[in-house]
Design a protein around this motif. Structure first.
Motif, PDB file in Angstrom:
ATOM      1  N   ASP A  83     -15.222 -14.019 -21.264  1.00 46.02           N
ATOM      2  CA  ASP A  83     -14.293 -13.782 -19.949  1.00 46.02           C
ATOM      3  C   ASP A  83     -12.665 -13.846 -20.486  1.00 46.02           C
ATOM      4  O   ASP A  83     -12.335 -15.097 -20.617  1.00 46.02           O
ATOM      5  N   GLY A  84     -12.294 -12.778 -21.009  1.00 41.04           N
ATOM      6  CA  GLY A  84     -11.121 -12.654 -21.740  1.00 41.04           C
ATOM      7  C   GLY A  84     -10.422 -13.663 -22.973  1.00 41.04           C
ATOM      8  O   GLY A  84      -8.947 -13.326 -23.141  1.00 41.04           O
ATOM      9  N   HIS A  85     -12.074 -13.400 -23.808  1.00 43.33           N
ATOM     10  CA  HIS A  85     -12.157 -13.851 -25.566  1.00 43.33           C
ATOM     11  C   HIS A  85     -13.332 -13.545 -25.557  1.00 43.33           C
ATOM     12  O   HIS A  85     -13.984 -13.332 -25.274  1.00 43.33           O
ATOM     13  N   VAL A  86     -12.179 -13.908 -27.238  1.00 42.83           N
ATOM     14  CA  VAL A  86     -14.428 -13.887 -27.689  1.00 42.83           C
ATOM     15  C   VAL A  86     -14.128 -14.743 -28.795  1.00 42.83           C
ATOM     16  O   VAL A  86     -13.272 -15.062 -29.386  1.00 42.83           O
ATOM     17  N   ILE A  87     -16.007 -14.796 -29.182  1.00 38.47           N
ATOM     18  CA  ILE A  87     -16.466 -16.171 -30.028  1.00 38.47           C
ATOM     19  C   ILE A  87     -16.864 -15.205 -31.058  1.00 38.47           C
ATOM     20  O   ILE A  87     -17.458 -14.298 -31.203  1.00 38.47           O
ATOM     21  N   ARG A  88     -16.495 -15.852 -32.243  1.00 36.50           N
ATOM     22  CA  ARG A  88     -16.912 -15.230 -33.612  1.00 36.50           C
ATOM     23  C   ARG A  88     -17.798 -16.758 -34.479  1.00 36.50           C
ATOM     24  O   ARG A  88     -16.668 -17.275 -34.726  1.00 36.50           O
ATOM     25  N   LEU A  89     -18.704 -16.068 -35.312  1.00 37.62           N
ATOM     26  CA  LEU A  89     -19.607 -17.142 -35.997  1.00 37.62           C
ATOM     27  C   LEU A  89     -19.197 -15.283 -37.129  1.00 37.62           C
ATOM     28  O   LEU A  89     -19.945 -14.732 -36.744  1.00 37.62           O
ATOM     29  N   VAL A  90     -18.647 -16.381 -38.280  1.00 38.46           N
ATOM     30  CA  VAL A  90     -18.907 -15.443 -39.645  1.00 38.46           C
ATOM     31  C   VAL A  90     -19.142 -16.261 -40.862  1.00 38.46           C
ATOM     32  O   VAL A  90     -18.628 -17.548 -41.065  1.00 38.46           O
ATOM     33  N   GLY A  91     -19.566 -15.355 -41.677  1.00 35.28           N
ATOM     34  CA  GLY A  91     -19.569 -16.227 -43.389  1.00 35.28           C
ATOM     35  C   GLY A  91     -20.251 -14.770 -44.164  1.00 35.28           C
ATOM     36  O   GLY A  91     -20.072 -13.897 -44.576  1.00 35.28           O
ATOM     37  N   ASP A  92     -20.518 -15.493 -45.169  1.00 32.21           N
ATOM     38  CA  ASP A  92     -20.838 -14.662 -46.680  1.00 32.21           C
ATOM     39  C   ASP A  92     -22.282 -14.050 -46.020  1.00 32.21           C
ATOM     40  O   ASP A  92     -22.861 -15.242 -45.976  1.00 32.21           O
ATOM     41  N   ALA A  93     -22.320 -12.525 -46.488  1.00 31.36           N
ATOM     42  CA  ALA A  93     -23.605 -11.806 -46.254  1.00 31.36           C
ATOM     43  C   ALA A  93     -25.112 -12.441 -47.469  1.00 31.36           C
ATOM     44  O   ALA A  93     -26.137 -12.499 -46.623  1.00 31.36           O
ATOM     45  N   LYS A  94     -24.397 -12.893 -47.979  1.00 30.89           N
ATOM     46  CA  LYS A  94     -24.881 -13.140 -49.163  1.00 30.89           C
ATOM     47  C   LYS A  94     -25.689 -14.668 -49.265  1.00 30.89           C
ATOM     48  O   LYS A  94     -26.784 -15.018 -49.724  1.00 30.89           O
ATOM     49  N   ARG A  95     -25.073 -15.928 -48.800  1.00 29.02           N
ATOM     50  CA  ARG A  95     -25.124 -17.407 -48.556  1.00 29.02           C
ATOM     51  C   ARG A  95     -25.566 -17.707 -47.690  1.00 29.02           C
ATOM     52  O   ARG A  95     -25.994 -18.963 -47.514  1.00 29.02           O
ATOM     53  N   LEU A  96     -25.471 -16.637 -46.691  1.00 23.59           N
ATOM     54  CA  LEU A  96     -25.656 -17.037 -44.580  1.00 23.59           C
ATOM     55  C   LEU A  96     -26.543 -16.468 -44.070  1.00 23.59           C
ATOM     56  O   LEU A  96     -26.329 -14.818 -44.139  1.00 23.59           O
ATOM     57  N   ASP A  97     -27.911 -16.733 -43.662  1.00 25.26           N
ATOM     58  CA  ASP A  97     -28.690 -15.450 -43.131  1.00 25.26           C
ATOM     59  C   ASP A  97     -27.788 -15.270 -41.611  1.00 25.26           C
ATOM     60  O   ASP A  97     -27.577 -16.105 -40.990  1.00 25.26           O
ATOM     61  N   ARG A  98     -28.469 -14.231 -41.516  1.00 34.56           N
ATOM     62  CA  ARG A  98     -28.081 -13.735 -40.087  1.00 34.56           C
ATOM     63  C   ARG A  98     -28.712 -14.160 -38.629  1.00 34.56           C
ATOM     64  O   ARG A  98     -27.964 -14.367 -37.887  1.00 34.56           O
ATOM     65  N   ALA A  99     -29.928 -15.058 -39.125  1.00 37.15           N
ATOM     66  CA  ALA A  99     -30.244 -16.337 -38.435  1.00 37.15           C
ATOM     67  C   ALA A  99     -29.485 -17.092 -37.958  1.00 37.15           C
ATOM     68  O   ALA A  99     -29.617 -17.737 -36.588  1.00 37.15           O
TER      69      ALA A  99
END
Length: 231
Positions: free
Chosen positions: A161-177
């Motif tokens: 509601d009114g904001h966005v939570i984002r989890l970010v990492g290096d695609a080669k070192r951090l798995d999508r799961a």
């Protein structure tokens, strides 16, 4: 629009791995594997999942406000093997929130950003991943969340509601799961998590407007600076 992290007590994130390996990691919101990777955005997914009692709203407001962070934008998450780096916690953009989680085993880093706004099919390709610098953004819908990639970085973004939570990492070192689970596990801190996450507010931090004693009860509210005939 790219926003910058302004952390009052943050060391540059590039120094975090060295700092954490040599000095240990302050933990808050680190947890065991949560198991299910079900829909990251179903209902109020991940809301208030702390294991302890809820943080006192006044205490949260005082601690967050002392750093310029809106209390409703303070979140923590859980990811297997990751612990929050206390030195990374700070304000993001205007009054948003940022924290970095670090794995001493893999040296991977997971960043949590919370900021006002929303994310839609229309603005997703124009919204940078993390603190990106103009790379083309690929967006994939995943339940009520977005999986996004750009310039070797990837993230899960969960509009609330009114904001966005984002989890970010290096695609080669951090798995999508891992990103997906972390997005699902985001929640407002409980009392113990708040204590570990944010420093105590300075003594005397005002929580209510200070009442001025020199303001007249009527008129335009200008202070009465009358000093009399002798002044």
């Amino acid at each position: 629009m790219i926003r910058a992290v302004r952390a009052v007590r943050v060391l540059p994130l590039l120094l975090l791995p060295l700092l954490l390996v040599s000095c240990g990691t302050e933990e808050a919101g680190a947890g065991a594997d949560t198991g299910s990777t079900a829909d990251t955005g179903t209902g109020k997914a991940g809301a208030d999942k702390g294991t302890g009692s809820s943080a006192d709203p006044a205490e949260l407001a005082a601690r967050a406000g002392a750093l310029g962070i809106a209390p409703e934008l303070v979140y923590v998450t859980e990811a297997p093997g990751f612990a929050v780096a206390e030195q990374s916690v700070g304000v993001f953009g205007g009054d948003g929130f940022h924290a970095a989680y670090f794995s001493q085993k893999t040296h991977a880093q997971l960043e949590l950003f919370v900021d006002r706004g929303t994310l839609t099919a229309e603005n997703c390709p124009q919204t940078q991943v993390g603190q990106g610098s103009g790379e083309s953004v690929a967006c994939e819908r995943d339940g009520n969340a977005w999986y996004r990639k750009a310039g070797g970085r990837h993230e899960y973004a969960v509009p609330r509601d009114g904001h966005v939570i984002r989890l970010v990492g290096d695609a080669k070192r951090l798995d999508r799961a891992v990103l997906r689970k972390a997005a699902k596990a985001t929640h407002h801190p409980d009392a113990a998590e708040l204590t570990a996450l944010l420093p105590p507010a300075p003594e005397g931090t005002a929580t209510e407007p200070v009442e001025r004693g020199d303001l007249p009860p009527v008129g335009d509210g200008a202070p009465n600076n009358e000093v009399g005939a002798s002044g």
